[in-house]
Design an enzyme around this catalytic site. Structure first.
Site, mmCIF file in Angstrom:
data_model
loop_
_atom_site.group_PDB
_atom_site.id
_atom_site.type_symbol
_atom_site.label_atom_id
_atom_site.label_comp_id
_atom_site.label_asym_id
_atom_site.label_seq_id
_atom_site.Cartn_x
_atom_site.Cartn_y
_atom_site.Cartn_z
ATOM 1 N N SER A 139 1.022 -1.099 -0.042
ATOM 2 C CA SER A 139 0.048 -0.028 -0.010
ATOM 3 C C SER A 139 0.882 1.265 0.141
ATOM 4 O O SER A 139 2.169 1.065 0.326
ATOM 5 C CB SER A 139 -0.950 -0.036 1.181
ATOM 6 O OG SER A 139 -1.582 1.208 1.509
ATOM 7 N N TYR A 152 -2.062 -0.970 10.148
ATOM 8 C CA TYR A 152 -2.124 -1.413 8.675
ATOM 9 C C TYR A 152 -0.922 -1.068 8.003
ATOM 10 O O TYR A 152 -0.230 -1.792 7.421
ATOM 11 C CB TYR A 152 -3.312 -0.562 8.196
ATOM 12 C CG TYR A 152 -3.412 -0.780 6.894
ATOM 13 C CD1 TYR A 152 -4.260 -2.027 6.132
ATOM 14 C CD2 TYR A 152 -3.083 0.324 5.717
ATOM 15 C CE1 TYR A 152 -4.372 -2.059 4.766
ATOM 16 C CE2 TYR A 152 -3.130 -0.013 4.391
ATOM 17 C CZ TYR A 152 -3.970 -1.061 3.986
ATOM 18 O OH TYR A 152 -3.805 -1.079 2.515
#
Length: 248
Positions: A139, A152
């Site tokens: 990401s 995350y």
């Protein structure tokens, strides 16, 4: 003989888009998801492209489920040529000190341990069969720090680490492994985040140079390029696909 791809998180979002793109290229698909309904819907859509597909239900945070989906894929197709290691969740969307231990463990279990288990068990098959190609989903939060996604972000940085390590260890044995670092993309996970944090989401879009979020089909084009023999000399890298977000 048709190649075979395993796709985790294949029931929706990036996983489904990648499954459909690879199916268009003649690749048989093993769809892995926690949701039977979503996974079977992807299988149906993939089979409409004229290739074979199976669904295996799995909680990727459990090593035994990961080993099972690898075994079931080999039973059905004989091998694994490609692996889109994609399943993940975003977490609570709060600043890190406000995360509960349970929330931290859930995100780490699915995003990081699930990805590590997947690489381990798929790698064993690929090494036995002479090589293969892996794409891990990191990401932009695995490249730079971003607010409200601490756990995350930690897991997605971990994805970058395992990607580079496996390339260094196994490239000479025919393993190609890369990571993608998508920016905010129109997936069910992002839709849910937008609904729960509309004010934060407006700021996210404003911070993207292209002033829009990505589409799953755009990510799928990159995944297919990295997996399906078109990018053989790209190995151990993290490819941003984020509308220019990390270029700033």
């Amino acid at each position: 003989m048709s190649k075979v791809a395993v796709i985790t998180g294949g029931g929706s979002g990036l996983g489904r888009a990648a499954a459909l793109k690879l199916a268009e290229q003649g690749v048989n698909i093993s769809v892995i998801d926690i949701s039977e309904a979503a996974g079977n819907e992807t299988v149906k859509l993939v089979e409409e492209k004229g290739v074979k597909a199976i669904f295996v239900k799995a909680d990727v945070s459990k090593a035994e489920d990961v080993k099972n989906y690898v075994d079931k894929t080999v039973e059905a197709f004989g091998t694994i040529d490609m692996f889109f290691n994609n399943a993940g969740i975003s977490g609570p969307g709060t600043r890190f000190a406000e995360n509960t231990i349970e929330q931290i463990n859930q995100v780490v279990g699915i995003n990081l341990l699930g990805a590590l288990y997947g690489v381990k068990y798929v790698l064993e098959v690929m090494l036995k069969n002479g090589g293969g190609s892996i794409v891990n989903t990191s990401s932009t939060a695995g490249v730079v720090g971003q607010e409200t996604v601490g756990t995350y972000s930690a897991t997605k940085h971990g994805i970058v680490g395992i990607t580079k390590t496996i390339a260094a260890e196994y490239a000479r044995e025919g393993i190609q492994i890369n990571a993608i670092a998508p920016g905010t993309t129109e997936t069910p996970m992002v839709k849910s985040y937008r609904e729960n944090h509309p004010e934060v989401f407006e700021n996210v879009v404003a911070g993207i140079p292209q002033r829009r979020i990505g589409q799953p089909e755009e990510i799928a084009e990159l995944v297919a390029f990295l997996l399906n023999g078109q990018a053989k000399y790209i190995n151990g890298v993290v490819v941003p696909i984020d509308g220019g977000f990390t270029a700033q």
